[in-house]
Structures are given as structure tokens and as C-alpha cells.
Design a protein around this motif. Structure first.
Motif, PDB file in Angstrom:
ATOM      1  N   TRP A  50      -1.694   4.690   2.979  1.00 40.37           N
ATOM      2  CA  TRP A  50      -2.563   3.519   2.961  1.00 40.37           C
ATOM      3  C   TRP A  50      -3.493   3.485   1.763  1.00 40.37           C
ATOM      4  O   TRP A  50      -4.398   2.652   1.708  1.00 40.37           O
ATOM      5  CB  TRP A  50      -3.374   3.390   4.263  1.00 40.37           C
ATOM      6  N   SER A  60      -4.542   2.618  -2.096  1.00 39.63           N
ATOM      7  CA  SER A  60      -4.303   1.385  -2.845  1.00 39.63           C
ATOM      8  C   SER A  60      -3.236   1.558  -3.927  1.00 39.63           C
ATOM      9  O   SER A  60      -3.167   2.601  -4.598  1.00 39.63           O
ATOM     10  CB  SER A  60      -5.601   0.913  -3.492  1.00 39.63           C
ATOM     11  N   LEU A 114       0.847  -1.186   0.000  1.00 43.07           N
ATOM     12  CA  LEU A 114       0.000   0.000   0.000  1.00 43.07           C
ATOM     13  C   LEU A 114       0.888   1.244   0.000  1.00 43.07           C
ATOM     14  O   LEU A 114       2.070   1.168   0.362  1.00 43.07           O
ATOM     15  CB  LEU A 114      -0.910   0.013   1.234  1.00 43.07           C
TER      16      LEU A 114
END
Length: 375
Positions: free
Chosen positions: A174, A176, A170
Motif C-alpha cells: 500500500w 505510494s 499502489l
């Protein structure tokens, strides 16, 4: 009538293992207490050359720090200053790699200690869990368990995909990266979960481990040969690695919780197939990467795969001769007076002479398996 231990019934193997253990304690461990240790950074260098000089640092990885934390935690009470070194590595993990803004741990820092690759990867976090579990078992310090719990929370809240599996990578915040799940970090997460369960009761971890193994069976096991693929089934350009098959087999076979699971049954069924395709029967060399059609994708022979095959054999019924043969192969082909050879090519020629700081973890876990085997 009391049973005879293997150490008594197999004196040649016992003597051979004693020699290999002595080499580990007298040659390999001191490399990382001395020339492999950057005292200014309180971190291990990434690798040493054949003359025991650090390779010019390009980066320091949190995963390498965590593997060395495991190494020295495992040596507490056996090697002088092991506890002090483990404490320094634990502090460095927090000081250098923890992301105070977003949580979790950076992948790497540059030679001056500034964040380099700031992505968050599951492989790194799995090793932080694994190392902290072993370190906490030895020192029982509240701060260590606090870091362990924080890492568990990050894995559950950030990496989990809701189907038993986890994202491999990631971004720093965080968001994607569309990495999806990958076999290797998931294996080390299973290893970390097992390490935690070996030091404390934890219903949430136990449930996550069972769900992970169930999902691995569904998403990664080739239905024809029962081998674990490196990417989910149906992914483009997929392959399997004998070393990882053997590593998974050991984790599953050694766990009363996982032994008897569908994933365990698959890896047990695939063991002989993996040996036939992935191990040279004459030299004992383990090939790196294979296609399902018996085509070697990469025939490099790596010391970590040798160690994992040897460790797996300690749990196979009727494997006494094979264990001795593979321990001899490890000693004769990969260990030497100055340390170890990391890789040999498909012809058996040494192809990599530097010694990475991450490799002693594989040797330590292998030797731990042999200690259990010889009891």
C-alpha cells in the motif's frame, strides 16, 4: 390508454436484438464454459484465438476473473451451470488473488498460480466490488457480502485521497507509486458503487459516489467542450476517449441519484460533440482516442466502445433510428459465427482476431441496457 412498448412499436429492432441475444447465448457464452475455461486453475484463460484455442497463458488477472464472475452471475437462471460457474469464480478470486498478508487483491498471478504483478490497482478492486454486488444479489450468501464489505473497506482506507478521488495504483504493501487518479478506474468505481446501491441501502457508498462525481467534474472535465479527460486537467499528454464518454453518460443518465448532477450535465452537453468527433457517421464506428483539436490519436475501432455507444443511445431522447443503426453495425461489423472481432483498424480491417475473456462483460451490460430500452 396503456402505452405501447418499444418492442411492439419497433418490431425490426426487436427481431434484430433477439438475433444478437441468441448469438450471445449460443456462441459467446459457451466459449467461456468450454475452451475458455481452465478447469485446473478454475479460471478463464485470458483470450481465445479465432479457432477457439486458448492463447498460451502468460498470466491470469483478478480483473478478468471478476468480469467473468459478473457475466455468470448475470446468467444465473438463464444458462445451465451459470450458478456453479459463478461460485467457482468467486472461490478463485479469493484463492488465487487475495493478499492474506497485506489485504486487498493482487493484480495478476503467473500460469502456475504464483503471484505475478503484486501491485494493488483500483481498476481491479472496482471490478471485485461490481462483481460481488451482482453475485450477492443472486445468491445472498453472507460470505459474498463479507468479501464485498472487505473490498469497500480497502478502497476507502487505502485508495481514497481525501478529496473524493482515489489513487489508480499502489504497491503491494500500500505504499505510494505516485500514480495519482485516472479516469478509467474511477469510472468503474462509480459503476461499482451504483451496483452496490442497486442491491442494498448504503449511506457511506452513496456519499462516496456523490463526492467522486463532484471531484470528477472539478478535476477531469474540460471546461470548453465538457468532455471527460483521461487524466486530471493540466496533466501532460492528455486525451479523451469517446467510448468512455458514452460509458459515463449511461451510468449518470441511468441513475436517479446522479441524473441532474453537474457531471451529468457536462456529459449530456458533450454527447453531440463526442459523436461528431468520435463516431463515423457512415459506418457507426467509434474511434478509440481523440485529442481536443479533432486529431485522432488512435482511430482503432474496438467492440467495447461500440457496445458502450449503443447502450448510451438507449437513454438518448429520439434515438430510435440510431439505436437500430448501431445495433446493426455491432452485429455486422463485430459479431461473427465463431464469436466476435475485438478490433478493426482505422480503415475498417480486422486488426485483432483473438477474443479476450474480459469483453463479454461489455456485451452483457450493453444487452441489459437494450432489454430495458425495449420494455
Amino acid at each position: 390508454m396503456p402505452s405501447v412498448s418499444r418492442s411492439a412499436s419497433q418490431p425490426e429492432l426487436t427481431a434484430l436484438f433477439a438475433s444478437v441475444q441468441q448469438h450471445f447465448q449460443d456462441v459467446i457464452v459457451p466459449l467461456w464454459q468450454g475452451p475458455g475455461w481452465n478447469a485446473d486453475m478454475a479460471l478463464p484463460y485470458e483470450a481465445l484465438d479465432a479457432e477457439h484455442r486458448p492463447l498460451p497463458p502468460q498470466r491470469y488477472r483478478a480483473m478478468a476473473c471478476a468480469r467473468q464472475l459478473y457475466l455468470f452471475s448475470s446468467l444465473i437462471g438463464q444458462v445451465p451451470q451459470a450458478e456453479e460457474r459463478a461460485a467457482a469464480l468467486f472461490r478463485s478470486l479469493q484463492q488465487h488473488f487475495h493478499d492474506a498478508e497485506h489485504g486487498g487483491w493482487f493484480y495478476s498471478i503467473d500460469p502456475q498460480g504464483a503471484p505475478l504483478d503484486q501491485r494493488k490497482d483500483l481498476y481491479t478492486h472496482a471490478f471485485i466490488l461490481f462483481a460481488c454486488a451482482h453475485y450477492w444479489e443472486k445468491v445472498r450468501e453472507p460470505l459474498v457480502e463479507s468479501v464485498l464489505n472487505a473490498a469497500l473497506e480497502v478502497v476507502a482506507q487505502r485508495f481514497a485521497t481525501g478529496d473524493g478521488l482515489y489513487e489508480a495504483s499502489l504497491d503491494r504493501d500500500w505504499s505510494s507509486l505516485n500514480s495519482g487518479p485516472l479516469q478509467n478506474p474511477l469510472m468503474h468505481l462509480a459503476e461499482a458503487f451504483l451496483a452496490i446501491l442497486s442491491v442494498r441501502e448504503d449511506a457511506a457508498v452513496q456519499s462516496a459516489l456523490i463526492e467522486l462525481c463532484t471531484a470528477m467534474q472539478k478535476r477531469f472535465i474540460d471546461p470548453q467542450h465538457a468532455v471527460l479527460m483521461e487524466k486530471p486537467l493540466g496533466a501532460v499528454d492528455n486525451w479523451f476517449e469517446p467510448g468512455h464518454q458514452f460509458e459515463w453518460y449511461f451510468l449518470l443518465e441511468s441513475s436517479p441519484l446522479l441524473r441532474g448532477s453537474k457531471l451529468h450535465a457536462s456529459l449530456d452537453r458533450a454527447f453531440t460533440f463526442t459523436e461528431q468527433l468520435g463516431v463515423d457517421q457512415h459506418t457507426g464506428a467509434v474511434r478509440a482516442m481523440l485529442e481536443l483539436d479533432d486529431h485522432p490519436r488512435d482511430a482503432t475501432q474496438r467492440i467495447w466502445a461500440q457496445a458502450e455507444y449503443l447502450r448510451a443511445l438507449t437513454l438518448r431522447p429520439g434515438s430510435e433510428a440510431s439505436v437500430q443503426h448501431q445495433l446493426q453495425a455491432l452485429q455486422q461489423r463485430f459479431l461473427h459465427a465463431g464469436g466476435w472481432y475485438e478490433c478493426r483498424d482505422e480503415h475498417g480491417e480486422v486488426s485483432r482476431k483473438d477474443m479476450p475473456s474480459t469483453t463479454p462483460y461489455h456485451l452483457a451490460t450493453c444487452y441489459r441496457g437494450l432489454v430495458e430500452y425495449l420494455r
